[in-house]
Design a protein around this motif. Structure first.
Motif, PDB file in Angstrom:
ATOM      1  N   THR A  58      63.488  33.306  35.942  1.00  0.00           N
ATOM      2  CA  THR A  58      62.879  33.091  37.258  1.00  0.00           C
ATOM      3  C   THR A  58      63.757  33.669  38.363  1.00  0.00           C
ATOM      4  O   THR A  58      63.265  34.339  39.288  1.00  0.00           O
ATOM      5  N   ASP A  59      65.063  33.434  38.270  1.00  0.00           N
ATOM      6  CA  ASP A  59      65.987  33.973  39.274  1.00  0.00           C
ATOM      7  C   ASP A  59      65.992  35.505  39.248  1.00  0.00           C
ATOM      8  O   ASP A  59      66.091  36.152  40.303  1.00  0.00           O
ATOM      9  N   TRP A 117      63.513  37.547  38.432  1.00  0.00           N
ATOM     10  CA  TRP A 117      62.333  38.122  39.066  1.00  0.00           C
ATOM     11  C   TRP A 117      62.348  37.869  40.576  1.00  0.00           C
ATOM     12  O   TRP A 117      61.890  38.708  41.364  1.00  0.00           O
ATOM     13  N   THR A 118      62.877  36.705  40.993  1.00  0.00           N
ATOM     14  CA  THR A 118      62.976  36.421  42.425  1.00  0.00           C
ATOM     15  C   THR A 118      63.906  37.418  43.104  1.00  0.00           C
ATOM     16  O   THR A 118      63.594  37.962  44.182  1.00  0.00           O
ATOM     17  N   ALA A 138      63.032  40.439  45.841  1.00  0.00           N
ATOM     18  CA  ALA A 138      63.747  40.598  47.106  1.00  0.00           C
ATOM     19  C   ALA A 138      64.345  42.001  47.233  1.00  0.00           C
ATOM     20  O   ALA A 138      64.300  42.614  48.310  1.00  0.00           O
TER      21      ALA A 138
END
Length: 296
Positions: A145-146, A148-149, A153
């Motif tokens: 998840t981190d 892809w986040t 960005a």
């Protein structure tokens, strides 16, 4: 039936092997007992020595060999799939890491660190026991998840460049392989196949106990059943990706992790001027533009 399937799936290999061995010994003892009863029955007609028992043994062992071969092929196919996915994921991580070096700061440093953490967790997950896996899987999902986040960005800074689509594709491939490896570890030989195989092994031991007579014949029967027992345990071991002694090698992932740790982002700045290296912007650096072409 569901209770039996659950026990077979969750039982340790040693316990399962002992239970199967006891069943084989019981089947052999029953076969020997039935043979002795027949031999001591005075009302039974004399046994014809026309090779009928030999035909029965050949047919039983032939069908058993077919079942063992079929089950072994299923287990090895799933094992090879898991092993191939390890190599594919290692390559996908390496590609994503190289393309990440074309991002500007701070996205470059952040995503590179996340990729290293992700790879280290994947190596540990592949070598972990069943009890340790839930926590490691939760960590794995958090890092994905981190990743892809952070990618979303960082994409805003490179979306106008030619390599932006290739960079997104590399991250998508990495995430897809994460799901593929999870699914590959849950796909196993159906438990019903193992149950039928154990039943057939028990029946075969009874047939051998009945047909083989005398110390030498029974010793041969025990030897043959021992080989069949080891063959079945080997199949069960191959089919269990998280337990047992046979697991897919994590060597490609370990190589990738070592490479990532020994080549931090600053390694790729050595040909840049100091001011360009501090910015590390693919839109203004000729070296980054060259890196974009090589990363495609």
């Amino acid at each position: 039936m569901d209770v039996l399937k659950g026990w077979v799936d969750g039982a340790p290999l040693l316990v399962l092997g002992v239970v199967v061995l006891l069943l084989l010994v019981a089947g052999l003892a029953v076969g020997i007992w039935v043979r002795r009863r027949h031999d001591s029955d005075d009302r039974r007609a004399p046994r014809d020595d026309d090779g009928q028992e030999g035909y029965v043994v050949s047919a039983v062992l032939g069908l058993l060999a077919l079942l063992l071969g079929f089950t072994f092929a299923l287990a090895v196919d799933r094992f090879e799939t898991r092993r191939a996915l390890v190599l594919q994921e290692a390559n996908a991580i390496g590609t994503a890491y190289l393309r990440t070096q074309l991002l500007p700061q701070p996205h470059r440093e952040r995503i590179s660190a996340l990729l290293i953490d992700y790879t280290a967790n994947r190596v540990a997950l592949g070598e972990s026991s069943a009890a340790e896996q839930p926590q490691m899987l939760a960590t794995n999902n958090r890092i994905v998840t981190d990743l892809w986040t952070a990618t979303a960005a960082g994409f805003q800074s490179v979306k106008g460049l030619d390599f932006s689509s290739a960079y997104i594709d590399s991250m998508n491939t990495l995430i897809d392989l994460d799901t593929s490896r999870k699914a590959a570890r849950t796909v196993r030989v159906p438990t019903e196949v193992f149950i039928v195989l154990v039943v057939y092994l028990t029946v075969t031991s009874g047939v051998l106990g009945y047909v083989f007579s005398g110390p030498r014949g029974r010793a041969a029967a025990v030897f043959m059943l021992g080989l069949l027992w080891m063959s079945m345990l080997l199949i069960v071991d191959i089919d269990r990706p998280t337990r047992g002694g046979i697991r897919e090698s994590q060597l490609p992932m370990q190589w990738t992790l070592q490479t990532l740790k020994t080549t931090p982002p600053a390694t790729y700045d050595r040909w840049l001027p100091p001011e360009a290296a501090s910015a590390a912007s693919p839109g203004t650096s000729p070296a980054a533009a060259a890196g974009t072409r090589s990363a495609r």
